[in-house]
Scaffold this motif. Structure first.
Motif, short mmCIF file in Angstrom:
data_model
loop_
_atom_site.label_atom_id
_atom_site.label_comp_id
_atom_site.label_asym_id
_atom_site.label_seq_id
_atom_site.Cartn_x
_atom_site.Cartn_y
_atom_site.Cartn_z
N GLU A 23 0.83 -1.20 0.00
CA GLU A 23 0.00 0.00 0.00
C GLU A 23 0.86 1.25 0.00
O GLU A 23 1.96 1.27 0.57
CB GLU A 23 -0.89 -0.02 1.24
N LYS A 45 -7.05 4.28 -4.45
CA LYS A 45 -7.67 4.81 -3.24
C LYS A 45 -8.38 6.16 -3.44
O LYS A 45 -9.49 6.35 -2.89
CB LYS A 45 -6.61 4.89 -2.14
N ASP A 48 -11.61 5.18 -4.99
CA ASP A 48 -12.20 3.95 -4.45
C ASP A 48 -12.59 3.00 -5.58
O ASP A 48 -13.66 2.39 -5.57
CB ASP A 48 -13.42 4.28 -3.58
#
Length: 336
Positions: A23, A45, A48
């Motif tokens: 991540e 992210k 989303d």
């Protein structure tokens, strides 16, 4: 030190299987070493958006009690959760090579891989996965790398022939896209000069052979029943299932985009083909039952999806000399 910022990684368990999450500020990528090193999540992210298709049947442990009774198609299909698989040393249908019976899409996607951390800093994180095939004497490694501040996953794969004699193989990246990213009208862009080769054994839901002939200039091909189909535009749910092979890449890359996009780059001298697989809901029997809306854009060494023996016969199979290692570099980047 554990971090919740910049580049970071963490081990997790998903349905009893070892997994690792890489991540950074922009991406979250989940890899499952216990199931072939599959990429189960590729999440952008800020929006989303998860790019990979997830099967309605979900993640299943390929080492459960059902595995021993599975045939050499079901070993892959019955445990296929979607996502992104490493395919080696057989691509597509089961095949026999020099006395070894190879299952659908080969061995490595159903095996547990060793996993070790090779970088863990604020600037980058990386894990190395490795496995040996059981039917043929190969060792496969791949390093997943994620750098801080980038929306790109970098992969370096290695395939090593551990025998004292030359061997053949098919090597591919089974990358499939789905909701929420994949929508009707999404566009696919390829380099100039790409050709479309039909899969001669493809049949439509009515049972008729489709798209005999070719190759054709990307993206327009004859449609079943007359007219033309533009393969560069993702079709509506219920559109016919199909697979074709794309070749003629001076550079290995493609882009697929709607509101957001993905660019995949790879070494086209090693993987000169791109398999384009569409399962958009028209298949209402096993294994899809009308529930799949997915498109695969899969860099491959060989064609067609008829297995290693067919690729050896047509001259597209990889040849690895005694103790030779082939290296594949691939990059998948979100286009926001």
């Amino acid at each position: 030190m554990r971090r919740n910022w910049a580049a970071r990684l963490r081990p997790v368990t998903i349905d009893g299987l070892r997994a690792v999450v890489l991540e950074n500020e922009l991406l979250r990528v989940t890899v499952v070493p216990d199931k072939g090193g599959d990429v189960l999540e590729f999440l952008h992210k800020p929006t989303d958006t998860d790019f990979v298709w997830l099967s309605p049947q979900g993640l299943r442990n390929p080492h459960d009690h059902l595995q021993g009774a599975a045939d050499d198609v079901a070993q892959f299909i019955d445990h296929y959760e979607g996502g992104w698989q490493e395919v080696f040393p057989n691509g597509g249908a089961p095949s026999e090579y020099r006395g070894a019976r190879l299952a659908q899409h080969g061995e490595v996607s159903g095996l547990p891989w060793r996993c070790e951390v090779v970088a863990d800093s604020e600037e980058e994180v990386a894990v190395r996965l490795s496995v040996r095939t059981r039917r043929l004497p190969y060792r496969i490694e791949k390093v997943f790398r994620l750098r801080s501040g980038t929306a790109a996953l970098e992969i370096e794969g290695r395939a090593t022939n551990e025998a004292d004699l030359p061997l053949h193989a098919m090597w591919g990246q089974h990358i499939v896209y789905g909701l929420p990213f994949l929508r009707p009208g999404a566009r696919i862009r390829l380099p100039e000069g790409v050709k479309v080769i039909p899969h001669q054994s493809a049949i439509n839901p009515a049972g008729r052979r489709v798209r005999a002939g070719g190759p054709w200039e990307w993206p327009v091909v004859p449609a079943d029943g007359g007219g033309e189909t533009d393969l560069s535009v993702v079709q509506e749910p219920g559109s016919p299932s199909d697979i074709v092979y794309l070749t003629g890449f001076d550079e290995g890359w493609y882009e697929i985009s709607g509101d957001i996009g993905m660019r995949v780059e790879w070494d086209a001298t090693l993987l000169p083909y791109l398999w384009m697989w569409q399962e958009l809901g028209a298949s209402t029997d096993y294994p899809w039952w009308g529930r799949a809306y997915t498109l695969g854009l899969e860099p491959f060494s060989s064609m067609p999806t008829d297995g290693l023996a067919a690729a050896v016969d047509n001259g597209t199979a990889l040849v690895l000399g005694p103790h030779e290692t082939k290296v594949l570099r691939l990059r998948a980047e979100v286009l926001a």
